[in-house]
Motif scaffolding. Structure first.
Motif, PDB file in Angstrom:
ATOM      1  N   PRO A  45       0.827  -1.209   0.000  1.00 27.34           N
ATOM      2  CA  PRO A  45       0.000   0.000   0.000  1.00 27.34           C
ATOM      3  C   PRO A  45       0.864   1.263   0.000  1.00 27.34           C
ATOM      4  O   PRO A  45       1.785   1.392   0.815  1.00 27.34           O
ATOM      5  CB  PRO A  45      -0.798  -0.126   1.307  1.00 27.34           C
ATOM      6  CG  PRO A  45      -0.832  -1.598   1.584  1.00 27.34           C
ATOM      7  CD  PRO A  45       0.488  -2.118   1.103  1.00 27.34           C
ATOM      8  N   ASP A  46       0.590   2.156  -0.948  1.00 32.10           N
ATOM      9  CA  ASP A  46       1.354   3.401  -1.097  1.00 32.10           C
ATOM     10  C   ASP A  46       2.819   3.151  -1.449  1.00 32.10           C
ATOM     11  O   ASP A  46       3.662   4.042  -1.283  1.00 32.10           O
ATOM     12  CB  ASP A  46       1.274   4.260   0.184  1.00 32.10           C
ATOM     13  CG  ASP A  46      -0.155   4.632   0.537  1.00 32.10           C
ATOM     14  OD1 ASP A  46      -0.912   4.958  -0.385  1.00 32.10           O
ATOM     15  OD2 ASP A  46      -0.508   4.580   1.736  1.00 32.10           O
ATOM     16  N   SER A  59      -5.861  -0.988 -13.292  1.00 35.03           N
ATOM     17  CA  SER A  59      -6.326  -1.003 -11.905  1.00 35.03           C
ATOM     18  C   SER A  59      -6.746  -2.392 -11.437  1.00 35.03           C
ATOM     19  O   SER A  59      -6.859  -2.642 -10.232  1.00 35.03           O
ATOM     20  CB  SER A  59      -7.492  -0.025 -11.730  1.00 35.03           C
ATOM     21  OG  SER A  59      -8.560  -0.379 -12.597  1.00 35.03           O
ATOM     22  N   GLU A  60      -6.973  -3.324 -12.379  1.00 38.97           N
ATOM     23  CA  GLU A  60      -7.386  -4.667 -11.971  1.00 38.97           C
ATOM     24  C   GLU A  60      -6.269  -5.415 -11.245  1.00 38.97           C
ATOM     25  O   GLU A  60      -6.514  -6.446 -10.615  1.00 38.97           O
ATOM     26  CB  GLU A  60      -7.872  -5.479 -13.172  1.00 38.97           C
ATOM     27  CG  GLU A  60      -6.820  -5.767 -14.225  1.00 38.97           C
ATOM     28  CD  GLU A  60      -6.800  -4.735 -15.347  1.00 38.97           C
ATOM     29  OE1 GLU A  60      -6.425  -5.096 -16.473  1.00 38.97           O
ATOM     30  OE2 GLU A  60      -7.168  -3.571 -15.081  1.00 38.97           O
ATOM     31  N   PHE A  61      -5.049  -4.894 -11.320  1.00 40.97           N
ATOM     32  CA  PHE A  61      -3.925  -5.534 -10.621  1.00 40.97           C
ATOM     33  C   PHE A  61      -3.645  -4.863  -9.274  1.00 40.97           C
ATOM     34  O   PHE A  61      -2.637  -5.157  -8.641  1.00 40.97           O
ATOM     35  CB  PHE A  61      -2.665  -5.502 -11.491  1.00 40.97           C
ATOM     36  CG  PHE A  61      -2.742  -6.448 -12.659  1.00 40.97           C
ATOM     37  CD1 PHE A  61      -2.369  -7.774 -12.536  1.00 40.97           C
ATOM     38  CD2 PHE A  61      -3.210  -6.011 -13.888  1.00 40.97           C
ATOM     39  CE1 PHE A  61      -2.458  -8.653 -13.600  1.00 40.97           C
ATOM     40  CE2 PHE A  61      -3.296  -6.877 -14.965  1.00 40.97           C
ATOM     41  CZ  PHE A  61      -2.932  -8.200 -14.819  1.00 40.97           C
ATOM     42  N   ALA A  64      -7.787  -3.316  -3.063  1.00 38.53           N
ATOM     43  CA  ALA A  64      -8.454  -2.184  -2.413  1.00 38.53           C
ATOM     44  C   ALA A  64      -7.522  -1.465  -1.439  1.00 38.53           C
ATOM     45  O   ALA A  64      -7.650  -0.259  -1.213  1.00 38.53           O
ATOM     46  CB  ALA A  64      -9.701  -2.681  -1.676  1.00 38.53           C
ATOM     47  N   SER A  65      -6.552  -2.190  -0.883  1.00 37.56           N
ATOM     48  CA  SER A  65      -5.589  -1.599   0.058  1.00 37.56           C
ATOM     49  C   SER A  65      -4.588  -0.688  -0.632  1.00 37.56           C
ATOM     50  O   SER A  65      -3.864   0.060   0.029  1.00 37.56           O
ATOM     51  CB  SER A  65      -4.830  -2.708   0.789  1.00 37.56           C
ATOM     52  OG  SER A  65      -4.021  -3.440  -0.134  1.00 37.56           O
TER      53      SER A  65
END
Length: 202
Positions: A45-46, A59-61, A64-65
């Motif tokens: 994340p980030d 974006s499919e890869f 949600a995190s």
């Protein structure tokens, strides 16, 4: 990169016990830099690699995190060399930069770089003083990964087939630790090598 006078590249196949053995060296005073951990950080994340991964793959890869969906990406690139190269063009320069930065700041009597694909990388072989290979029978590797990761035998074998063979790793090794699962026996091997590496680092 400005690092310790003596550096060790530690490698081995999946399930060979690299992390366990690296931590034993760290307990004795060696500095540890794990390129796998760095790769997880920059794709978490980030993570600094995430904007480029999203732009390149979509974006499919992305979970949600905000982390890379590793399972989906692994399945996507596994049998597609061109896609694997696309991912590596993003990750490898970032991993190298983070590794070099960590090498300047990591204390220790000498530095150990834990690099799962060291033998597969000609650049890494040139960047360390010696190569230590953690070796164990391939059947042992398979059993450990099935138990640890919940993978099927076929999945583990498929991963192993993308890595250097046991023979190739041993051929590249300056030193070898044989991991038969006996921690006391492994610690004895680590202590012997640690004493040798301390002499090399003077």
């Amino acid at each position: 990169m400005t690092v310790a006078a003596f550096t060790l590249g530690l490698t081995g196949g999946i399930g060979s016990g690299k992390s366990t053995i690296a931590n034993m060296f760290a307990e004795l005073g060696a500095g540890l830099i794990d390129t796998d951990l760095i790769a997880h950080q920059i794709t978490g994340p980030d993570g600094i690699a995430m904007p480029a991964i999203e732009e390149e793959f979509g974006s499919e890869f992305i979970l949600a995190s905000g982390a890379m969906n590793r399972q989906k990406m692994r399945e996507h690139v596994f049998s597609k060399p061109d896609e694997k190269n696309r991912l590596e063009r993003i990750l490898h320069p970032m991993i190298r930069a983070a590794t070099e930065s960590a090498a300047k700041d990591t204390p220790g009597s000498y530095l150990i770089f834990v690099v799962p694909l060291l033998v597969e990388s000609s650049s890494w072989q040139q960047r360390v003083s010696r190569i230590l290979v953690v070796d164990c029978p391939e059947e042992t590797q398979i059993e450990r990964v099935i138990h640890r990761n919940g993978m099927t035998r076929a999945q583990v074998v498929a991963i192993m087939q993308t890595q250097a063979s046991r023979e190739q790793r041993l051929q590249a090794a300056d030193d070898v630790i044989v991991n038969q699962g006996d921690l006391n026996e492994i610690r004895d091997q680590v202590r012997v090598l640690h004493r040798k590496y301390l002499l090399y680092s003077k």
